[in-house]
Design an enzyme around this catalytic site. Structure first.
Site, PDB file in Angstrom:
ATOM      1  N   PRO A 270      36.826  31.444  48.442  1.00 20.62           N
ATOM      2  CA  PRO A 270      38.072  31.669  47.793  1.00 20.62           C
ATOM      3  C   PRO A 270      37.923  32.643  46.738  1.00 20.62           C
ATOM      4  CG  PRO A 270      36.702  29.934  47.046  1.00 20.62           C
ATOM      5  CD  PRO A 270      35.926  30.584  48.090  1.00 20.62           C
ATOM      6  N   ARG A 308      52.189  42.181  42.065  1.00 27.14           N
ATOM      7  CA  ARG A 308      52.464  41.245  43.297  1.00 27.14           C
ATOM      8  C   ARG A 308      53.984  41.081  43.561  1.00 27.14           C
ATOM      9  NH1 ARG A 308      50.965  36.501  43.066  1.00 27.14           N
ATOM     10  NH2 ARG A 308      50.304  36.309  45.123  1.00 27.14           N
ATOM     11  N   TYR A 312      54.543  42.056  47.133  1.00 24.37           N
ATOM     12  CA  TYR A 312      54.423  40.737  48.135  1.00 24.37           C
ATOM     13  C   TYR A 312      55.820  39.994  48.055  1.00 24.37           C
ATOM     14  CZ  TYR A 312      49.397  41.460  48.452  1.00 24.37           C
ATOM     15  OH  TYR A 312      48.148  41.931  48.515  1.00 24.37           O
ATOM     16  N   CYS A 338      59.136  53.703  35.437  1.00 26.13           N
ATOM     17  CA  CYS A 338      60.266  54.545  35.975  1.00 26.13           C
ATOM     18  C   CYS A 338      60.346  54.154  37.418  1.00 26.13           C
ATOM     19  CB  CYS A 338      60.239  56.189  35.363  1.00 26.13           C
ATOM     20  SG  CYS A 338      61.616  56.850  35.961  1.00 26.13           S
TER      21      CYS A 338
END
Length: 409
Positions: A270, A308, A312, A338
């Site tokens: 993990p 993220r 995603y 920007c």
């Protein structure tokens, strides 16, 4: 970390505003007690079998986090020479580190092996090279691709037929041919299905494929089922039922070991599961722009510090730590890059004012480790709170840090 009844957020009793005052904004903060709790959850779920946790440290490679993992008995899975060196700097012995490459130059694999790390072979060409180079003198694992699609997002599924990772189980005959040709010592089989898997069924499915494959390898010591357990991102979010997963996988593993003829060790790798919930990205509101179409909250951070959401489409819960009981309003929370860097769209938050401190939850994984200096922006400091004490574990970058590798100054 905890949210008390009066909505005041604290990290082991420390007010995040105090950390901002001391270390500046933006700021990554990690809660050591949360890391300890997540490790304990996994250990408890699989308490009835010989199980080892190998932290997939690409999620967060801060040396203090790695030292904490080592302190509580967690070993490492690394994917690069840099991560391997960080593991050694954190006090790990090389034989406590598994090197799981993905199509890397073979000289990187050789360096890891010569260091003493255990290599997880991910392609037939690498297996052929390994056999030519080492024969039976060094052990290795083989990463099997079980051709199973599972995970919360197509970009983080790693075991389906079109994935670049691992050797397809359909190539088992070819694998066995190379192993026999060079008398390679295969001590383990590995797979990693993907991330954000909440149900036991995909783990059981790939476990059965790996168990069946294992019958062709007589000298195994390890079955490695990877990681990918789902964490909670939003209030009420479903997560992996670790008790159910531990019980069902353990039963299946015990049966396999009986059929195999001896007890093997079960590994999990993990990353996000162990560190995501521990992390908080603190940022300060710079501008509140009331537009006819949207209300925008601008902060002193961006996708260069937490990519993220843009990469995603991931959700990060946001707290207004300065005005937690304010009137609820709807905002787009955006960064200062920007480039379009939206953290949240149409997000309901207590009224946000200039200077308010916002806290982005689940920033312990793939926050700093995926950060960049885009727009010549500096990366924030990192603070670890453990045993009630806040410690600076990485200083804030300076302009000199950005310039020191350039040669024409």
């Amino acid at each position: 970390m905890q949210l008390t009844e009066n909505q005041q957020y604290s990290i082991q009793g420390i007010d995040p505003a105090e950390l901002i005052n001391q270390y500046g904004s933006p700021l990554y903060v990690y809660d050591g007690s949360t890391i300890r709790r997540k490790v304990s959850e996994l250990q408890h779920a699989f308490s009835g079998i010989n199980m080892k946790i190998k932290y997939a440290c690409k999620a967060n490679t801060n040396l203090s986090v790695l030292r904490l993992m080592r302190e509580i008995g967690v070993e490492l899975d690394v994917v690069s020479p840099g991560e391997l060196e960080m593991g050694k700097l954190a006090g790990y012995e090389a034989n406590q580190i598994t090197f799981t490459p993905s199509g890397v130059p073979f000289h990187e694999v050789k360096a890891a092996i010569e260091d003493g790390a255990i290599v997880n072979v991910d392609s037939i060409p690498l297996l052929e090279w390994f056999g030519q180079e080492y024969g039976s003198s060094k052990p290795c694992l083989i990463r099997i691709k079980p051709n199973v699609a599972a995970g919360g997002n197509a970009k983080i599924m790693t075991a389906h037929a079109d994935s670049k990772f691992g050797i397809s189980v359909l190539l088992l005959d070819e694998i066995l041919e190379v192993v026999k040709k060079y008398d390679i010592k295969i001590i383990g089989l590995h797979q990693h299905t993907g991330s954000d898997i909440k149900d036991a069924e995909p783990f059981l499915k790939v476990a059965d494929i790996l168990f069946e494959t294992a019958k062709h390898f007589p000298d195994l010591e390890i079955i490695d089922l990877g990681g990918g357990f789902k964490v909670s991102y939003m209030p009420g979010d479903s997560i992996t039922d670790m008790e159910l997963l531990g019980r069902t996988i353990s039963e299946r593993f015990k049966t396999f070991c009986q059929e195999y003829g001896r007890e093997l060790q079960l590994w999990f790798e993990p990353g996000k599961f162990l560190v995501s919930e521990s992390g908080l990205l603190l940022a300060t509101t710079t501008v509140v722009k009331e537009d006819p179409a949207r209300n925008f909250v601008h902060i002193d951070s961006g996708l260069n510090h937490l990519i993220r959401p843009m990469m995603y489409g991931s959700y990060h819960h946001i707290l207004n730590l300065s005005n937690p009981e304010g009137e609820l309003k709807t905002y787009n929370v955006v960064g200062y890059i920007c480039e379009t860097d939206t953290f949240a769209s149409d997000r309901e938050l207590p009224q946000v004012r200039k200077g308010d401190i916002l806290g982005f939850l689940n920033a312990g994984a793939y926050g700093f480790s995926m950060s960049s200096n885009y727009n010549a922006r500096l990366r924030p400091a990192e603070v670890l709170v453990d045993n009630g004490q806040a410690k600076l574990v990485r200083r804030r970058e300076t302009l000199e840090d950005l310039l020191k590798t350039q040669t024409d100054l």
